[in-house]
Design a protein around this motif. Sequence first.
Motif, short mmCIF file in Angstrom:
data_model
loop_
_atom_site.label_atom_id
_atom_site.label_comp_id
_atom_site.label_asym_id
_atom_site.label_seq_id
_atom_site.Cartn_x
_atom_site.Cartn_y
_atom_site.Cartn_z
N LYS A 107 -3.86 0.76 -2.77
CA LYS A 107 -3.46 -0.57 -2.31
C LYS A 107 -3.29 -1.46 -3.53
CE LYS A 107 -6.75 -0.40 1.55
NZ LYS A 107 -8.00 -0.96 2.06
N GLU B 245 -5.58 -2.85 -8.44
CA GLU B 245 -5.25 -1.76 -7.52
C GLU B 245 -6.54 -1.15 -6.99
OE1 GLU B 245 -1.10 -0.21 -9.64
OE2 GLU B 245 -2.82 1.13 -9.57
N ARG C 125 -4.03 -4.90 -4.53
CA ARG C 125 -4.83 -6.03 -4.01
C ARG C 125 -4.33 -7.36 -4.52
NH1 ARG C 125 -11.08 -4.28 -3.48
NH2 ARG C 125 -11.29 -6.42 -4.18
N LYS D 23 0.85 -1.20 0.00
CA LYS D 23 0.00 0.00 0.00
C LYS D 23 0.88 1.25 0.00
CE LYS D 23 -3.61 1.88 3.02
NZ LYS D 23 -4.29 1.65 4.29
N LYS E 287 3.16 5.61 -5.54
CA LYS E 287 2.99 4.20 -5.15
C LYS E 287 4.36 3.56 -4.94
CE LYS E 287 0.80 3.22 -8.94
NZ LYS E 287 0.05 2.49 -10.01
#
Lengths: 107, 136
Positions: B91, B106, B93, B2, B59
């Motif tokens: 995040k 994402e 995922r 994250k 990110k």
Amino acid sequence: MKTIRFKVTEQDIESYAELSGDVNPIHLNPEYAKAHGFSGKVAHGMLTMAKVWGILANEFDNMQFPAVFRLHFQSPVYVGETVELTIEEEDCSITITGKVVKGKASL
Amino acid sequence: MKSEYFSFHFTKEEVQRYCGLAGVKKAIYYSLEAALEEGFEGIPLPPALPMIAYRHIEKPWQLAEPVILRKQECRPHRIMYADRAYVGAVKLRSHSFRQGRWFLIEELVIFDQENHLCFNGISHLIAGGFFENNTV
């Protein structure tokens, strides 16, 4: 059932790139896009989403703020293409199907 | 994985440009007076506009071109407004490598100053490469 069309222009893609900061070259550089298997500059998926929302917001008052707004991108939308949306309302949801009707590729 | 949380706001000009691209001419997106008259607390954001918050978020991973969006879901939990402060993070995922390409999911989450969840946006992406920042 209702059908409505929208077009994606060169200016739309450039404006969306500037607004979003998404300068992925498949949207902005035709040579790069062709080198990666596309036939030209591809519209941002989020630009297509904005245009679809625009049509919904103009057509349906209750679609200004949907609880969920979901799109599946089956094929690219290229610059200069016109997309025809078929809109079907059922209970609390609206299903939209889009296809390219003018241009050089299919959606 | 994250990102950190980043602060940002969406401007009235961004809402107007977005609505111009979308072809929406409703006065609530262009005029504060019209929005207040309709019962809003300010100029509201269109439901997918918060996705442009990606430009404010760094990110801890990077994707190599070409990056293709294959599915997008936007869930506005509260009406969001122009010129208000929000915080957001992205995040990762899931990510997997298949047939020479990376498939990733994402999720962008945005909260207001009172820590209410206002928006989440789930993006299903295909990318030419995936790198964690410390391995780039």
